[in-house]
Enzyme design. Sequence first.
Site, mmCIF file in Angstrom:
data_model
loop_
_atom_site.group_PDB
_atom_site.id
_atom_site.type_symbol
_atom_site.label_atom_id
_atom_site.label_comp_id
_atom_site.label_asym_id
_atom_site.label_seq_id
_atom_site.Cartn_x
_atom_site.Cartn_y
_atom_site.Cartn_z
ATOM 1 N N LYS A 118 0.834 -1.216 0.000
ATOM 2 C CA LYS A 118 0.000 0.000 0.000
ATOM 3 C C LYS A 118 0.856 1.248 0.000
ATOM 4 C CE LYS A 118 -4.498 -1.596 1.135
ATOM 5 N NZ LYS A 118 -5.695 -1.600 1.945
ATOM 6 N N LYS A 200 -3.601 -9.963 -6.363
ATOM 7 C CA LYS A 200 -4.906 -10.390 -5.831
ATOM 8 C C LYS A 200 -6.030 -9.461 -6.304
ATOM 9 C CE LYS A 200 -5.580 -8.117 -1.420
ATOM 10 N NZ LYS A 200 -6.271 -8.143 -0.164
ATOM 11 N N LYS A 203 -10.733 -4.672 -3.987
ATOM 12 C CA LYS A 203 -11.808 -3.676 -4.128
ATOM 13 C C LYS A 203 -11.299 -2.388 -4.745
ATOM 14 C CE LYS A 203 -13.432 -4.452 0.451
ATOM 15 N NZ LYS A 203 -12.177 -4.379 1.162
HETATM 16 N N1 AQP Z 1 -8.523 -11.592 -3.557
HETATM 17 C C1 AQP Z 1 -8.925 -12.142 -2.434
HETATM 18 N N2 AQP Z 1 -9.078 -13.485 -2.331
HETATM 19 C C2 AQP Z 1 -9.493 -14.067 -1.178
HETATM 20 N N3 AQP Z 1 -9.795 -13.352 -0.066
HETATM 21 C C3 AQP Z 1 -9.665 -12.018 -0.123
HETATM 22 N N4 AQP Z 1 -9.883 -11.036 0.784
HETATM 23 C C4 AQP Z 1 -9.589 -9.844 0.223
HETATM 24 N N5 AQP Z 1 -9.200 -10.000 -1.042
HETATM 25 C C5 AQP Z 1 -9.229 -11.349 -1.294
HETATM 26 C C6 AQP Z 1 -10.371 -11.266 2.123
HETATM 27 O O1 AQP Z 1 -11.520 -10.457 2.313
HETATM 28 C C7 AQP Z 1 -11.590 -10.066 3.684
HETATM 29 C C8 AQP Z 1 -11.844 -8.610 3.800
HETATM 30 O O2 AQP Z 1 -10.759 -7.890 3.260
HETATM 31 P P1 AQP Z 1 -10.542 -6.396 3.720
HETATM 32 O O3 AQP Z 1 -11.617 -5.573 3.187
HETATM 33 O O4 AQP Z 1 -10.405 -6.298 5.165
HETATM 34 O O5 AQP Z 1 -9.156 -5.954 3.165
HETATM 35 P P2 AQP Z 1 -8.269 -6.411 2.007
HETATM 36 O O6 AQP Z 1 -7.715 -7.754 2.236
HETATM 37 O O7 AQP Z 1 -7.259 -5.328 1.844
HETATM 38 O O8 AQP Z 1 -9.291 -6.463 0.779
HETATM 39 P P3 AQP Z 1 -9.243 -5.729 -0.567
HETATM 40 O O9 AQP Z 1 -10.468 -6.151 -1.311
HETATM 41 O O10 AQP Z 1 -7.934 -5.943 -1.251
HETATM 42 O O11 AQP Z 1 -9.400 -4.214 -0.152
HETATM 43 P P4 AQP Z 1 -8.480 -2.972 -0.481
HETATM 44 O O12 AQP Z 1 -8.466 -2.899 -1.994
HETATM 45 O O13 AQP Z 1 -9.160 -1.807 0.142
HETATM 46 O O14 AQP Z 1 -7.131 -3.219 0.090
HETATM 47 C C9 AQP Z 1 -10.266 -10.494 4.341
HETATM 48 O O15 AQP Z 1 -10.500 -11.660 5.093
HETATM 49 C C10 AQP Z 1 -9.370 -10.791 3.168
HETATM 50 O O16 AQP Z 1 -8.437 -11.799 3.472
#
Ligand code: AQP
Length: 337
Positions: A118, A200, A203
């Site tokens: 990040k 990965k 969002k």
């Molecule tokens: N690509 C993924 N595959 C499997 N699991 C995933 N998770 C996130 N991306 C994947 C799981 O979703 C839960 C919530 O995630 P989060 O919102 O707390 O944060 P994150 O992991 O940072 O998710 P994002 O979608 O990638 O958000 P941004 O873009 O804001 O950083 C967690 O249990 C995570 O493991």
Amino acid sequence: MENETVKKQVVFSAIQPSGTITLGNYLGAIRNWVRMQDDYHCLYALADLHTITVRQDPAVMRQNILNAYASVMACGIDVDKAPFFIQSHNPNHSQIAWILDCYTQFGELSRMTQFKDKSLRHADNINAGLFTYPALMAGDILLYQADKVPVGADQKQHIELTRDIAMRFNQLYGNVFRIPEGFIPKDGARVMSLQNPTAKMSKSDENINGCVLLTDPDTVILKKFRRAVTDSEMKVRYAPGKDGINNLMSIYSAVTGLSFEQIERDFDGKGYGDFKTAVGEAVIAELSPIRKRYEELLKDRGYIEECYSKSDAFAYRLSSRTIDKAMKKIGFILPKK
Ligand code: AQP
């Protein structure tokens, strides 16, 4: 003899409303949240405090919070079984975060891959919150004395840090925190971007074609799968270096329950076009009912407020026990109640 008095374990997990919930979030985490509701004492949170490590537009953030809340509910969370609260509504989270900051080492935080990723993506805003985020996440979990934390594979490192912080604290002050374990699904633990299958699915991905959203209409989902990046071999098989196909096979397996061997047999002699369509249709079958419930829920703001208000109150009561205990052990004098 089955012992009916065996205590149910506590499950806690959270999701950031940092954008629209993705297929990755669903398969990696939320689907397990729903599955665990009956067998555990579950408690889930919308981790809105975490989102401000990246600059947010206030109006968009407010909308994202409501949309994400409704999305998770639409996946099948029943707040009477599994309270689902909004993190910022419970001040104990900010309180424990500061405390745990003081029990977390700079070196530990520097090793977190999510911080490294990040800070590269937001080089103009590498704030202290982005750095100390894992201590807040540790606090989120430890406040509820969780046994299990259903998350995707990307969160493994943060769960390990949470355990280390809890053990360090307990060594100093006795048994204050339960030591939690991550609960990572066998299928769908790491869903990759459809456009860049070595990264990965996220969002906040700027390439919307890489990311399947829970709110995407069926036609859009199909289009995104048809455009998914693959390789030139044109053979549906799971193998090193075939990141795009491996990702599509993992998604297909996670939504249909079919093994990789079965998928390879079913698509023997067929091209990638047929396979991509099949994956798209299987995902539509899973997400389409969720999207319909989501659209219904969004029309009923009063119901959403009712769900988070009762969950907020429950979370505050439960977490107050832990924060009071931790503060007393450290040496603080608690206010008169
Ligand atoms: N690509 C993924 N595959 C499997 N699991 C995933 N998770 C996130 N991306 C994947 C799981 O979703 C839960 C919530 O995630 P989060 O919102 O707390 O944060 P994150 O992991 O940072 O998710 P994002 O979608 O990638 O958000 P941004 O873009 O804001 O950083 C967690 O249990 C995570 O493991």
